[in-house]
Motif scaffolding. Structure first.
Motif, PDB file in Angstrom:
ATOM      1  N   CYS A   1      -3.197   6.934   7.553  1.00  0.00           N
ATOM      2  CA  CYS A   1      -2.221   6.944   6.679  1.00  0.00           C
ATOM      3  C   CYS A   1      -0.855   7.432   7.398  1.00  0.00           C
ATOM      4  O   CYS A   1       0.174   6.653   7.323  1.00  0.00           O
ATOM      5  CB  CYS A   1      -2.221   7.695   5.491  1.00  0.00           C
ATOM      6  N   ASP A   2      -1.095   8.508   8.402  1.00  0.00           N
ATOM      7  CA  ASP A   2       0.041   8.953   9.238  1.00  0.00           C
ATOM      8  C   ASP A   2       0.611   7.777  10.138  1.00  0.00           C
ATOM      9  O   ASP A   2       1.624   7.541  10.565  1.00  0.00           O
ATOM     10  CB  ASP A   2      -0.120  10.196   9.739  1.00  0.00           C
TER      11      ASP A   2
ATOM     12  N   ILE B   1       2.394   5.881   5.845  1.00  0.00           N
ATOM     13  CA  ILE B   1       2.014   6.140   4.330  1.00  0.00           C
ATOM     14  C   ILE B   1       1.885   7.468   4.075  1.00  0.00           C
ATOM     15  O   ILE B   1       1.117   8.277   4.860  1.00  0.00           O
ATOM     16  CB  ILE B   1       0.673   5.349   3.986  1.00  0.00           C
ATOM     17  N   ARG B   2       2.574   7.874   2.982  1.00  0.00           N
ATOM     18  CA  ARG B   2       2.658   9.327   2.738  1.00  0.00           C
ATOM     19  C   ARG B   2       1.085   9.868   2.310  1.00  0.00           C
ATOM     20  O   ARG B   2       0.641   9.396   1.581  1.00  0.00           O
ATOM     21  CB  ARG B   2       3.639   9.732   1.682  1.00  0.00           C
ATOM     22  N   SER B   3       0.815  10.945   3.100  1.00  0.00           N
ATOM     23  CA  SER B   3      -0.588  11.531   2.755  1.00  0.00           C
ATOM     24  C   SER B   3      -0.582  12.625   1.903  1.00  0.00           C
ATOM     25  O   SER B   3      -1.559  13.180   1.482  1.00  0.00           O
ATOM     26  CB  SER B   3      -1.435  11.585   4.272  1.00  0.00           C
TER      27      SER B   3
ATOM     28  N   LEU C   1      -5.578   7.765  -1.681  1.00  0.00           N
ATOM     29  CA  LEU C   1      -5.124   7.283  -0.162  1.00  0.00           C
ATOM     30  C   LEU C   1      -5.763   5.778   0.027  1.00  0.00           C
ATOM     31  O   LEU C   1      -5.123   4.941   0.673  1.00  0.00           O
ATOM     32  CB  LEU C   1      -5.390   8.388   0.713  1.00  0.00           C
TER      33      LEU C   1
ATOM     34  N   GLY D   1      -4.047   3.343  -2.328  1.00  0.00           N
ATOM     35  CA  GLY D   1      -2.664   3.034  -1.464  1.00  0.00           C
ATOM     36  C   GLY D   1      -2.840   2.055  -0.201  1.00  0.00           C
ATOM     37  O   GLY D   1      -1.951   1.154  -0.171  1.00  0.00           O
ATOM     38  N   LEU D   2      -3.799   2.379   0.483  1.00  0.00           N
ATOM     39  CA  LEU D   2      -4.084   1.418   1.857  1.00  0.00           C
ATOM     40  C   LEU D   2      -4.457   0.148   1.277  1.00  0.00           C
ATOM     41  O   LEU D   2      -3.946  -1.091   1.966  1.00  0.00           O
ATOM     42  CB  LEU D   2      -5.253   2.138   2.679  1.00  0.00           C
TER      43      LEU D   2
ATOM     44  N   LYS E   1      -1.394  -1.930  -0.161  1.00  0.00           N
ATOM     45  CA  LYS E   1      -0.660  -2.228   0.933  1.00  0.00           C
ATOM     46  C   LYS E   1      -1.236  -3.445   1.831  1.00  0.00           C
ATOM     47  O   LYS E   1      -0.358  -4.560   1.898  1.00  0.00           O
ATOM     48  CB  LYS E   1      -0.573  -1.148   1.892  1.00  0.00           C
TER      49      LYS E   1
END
Length: 291
Positions: A122-123, A127-129, A144, A147-148, A151
């Motif tokens: 994510c970093d 993407i905010r982790s 997380l 979110g991935l 996206k």
């Protein structure tokens, strides 16, 4: 991911509003210029995000198109999935885009990462982790992964979604109180309906909002007609046969004696629905003569 979404009761309105937010978050519009985007342009952006997952940095659209024409003229950086996650994400790094754009495949790939690799990925992708607020009942790992997937999964074309809609509403839409309110609705709670008094993003957005409102209005009228006819038919359950018997009569309804599907044709090329469906419907008509 929020606990309210997982509730069985009292979360229908929130889920509907969340679906509207998710729809407009991926609307076919340029976030900087405000211009409408075509399906081909949205596909290019989607493929660019997948290549960002493989490459590790954003690929400009003109380079993305040129790279498929002449791959030797532009040298991509080291694949991030292959460089940093060689043992766990090698399938993503070495696969074509069409094989990793579906939600099940993305979930399969991301869930096999441990917590440390998931945060590191994510970093790398921006993407905010870290959670802004610690919410009880929210799993950080699940958030997380979702979110991935959100996206990088392939979006459904709006034109294909509209063409896949049935011509008439089905029984789920007709008698779903969260979609079609009854006549006893008092207006004390908001409705998850498209708003015509808000700014339209594109002309397609204007037409789509009116189309959805027209479908809901037509569904409400059909539901009222069905309720009126059923009340006139006066159905009742007979014993001991436990069969439905209609003791009333309605001009716009008739009892079906038998129904059977005769033929289901294969879908046409490029479609996922049958070309035609043939069925036999048998019913008995009572002739009434009023002299």
């Amino acid at each position: 991911m929020a606990p309210i979404v997982k509730r069985k009761q009292g979360s229908n309105l929130f889920n509907q509003l969340l679906e509207i937010l998710r729809f407009y978050a991926g609307f076919e519009i340029n976030d900087h210029t405000g211009l409408a985007l075509t399906d081909s342009q949205m596909t290019e952006l989607h493929c660019g995000r997948l290549m960002e997952l493989q490459v590790g940095e954003q690929i400009p659209p003109h380079i993305f198109r040129f790279a498929f024409i002449n791959t030797t003229s532009y040298r991509f950086p080291q694949l991030i999935a292959f460089k940093h996650f060689k043992n766990s994400l090698s399938d993503i790094a070495l696969s074509n885009l069409a094989s990793i754009e579906r939600r099940p495949e993305l979930l399969k790939q991301f869930k096999q990462l441990d917590d440390g690799d998931l945060v590191k990925l994510c970093d790398h992708l921006g993407i905010r982790s870290d959670l802004l607020v610690d919410v009880q009942g929210v799993d950080k790992r699940e958030l997380l992964v979702e979110g991935l997937v959100q996206k990088f999964e392939k979006r459904t074309s709006q034109i294909e979604a509209i063409n896949a809609m049935p011509l008439y509403p089905d029984e789920f839409t007709l008698f779903n109180d969260t979609l079609v309110k009854t006549q006893f609705y008092s207006g004390d709670t908001p409705l998850a309906l498209p708003k015509l008094n808000l700014q339209f993003l594109t002309i397609h957005d204007y037409l789509l909002r009116n189309f959805n409102l027209f479908r809901l209005e037509s569904t409400y009228q059909i539901r009222q007609d069905i309720e009126d006819v059923v009340k006139r038919l006066a159905p009742r359950l007979t014993y001991p046969d436990r069969k439905t018997e209609f003791s009333g009569w309605a001009r716009m309804a008739v009892s079906i004696q038998n129904f059977s599907i005769v033929d289901v044709a294969k879908p046409n090329l490029g479609e996922n629905k049958p070309a035609h469906v043939k069925a036999d419907v048998r019913f008995f008509c009572i002739y009434r003569y009023y002299g």
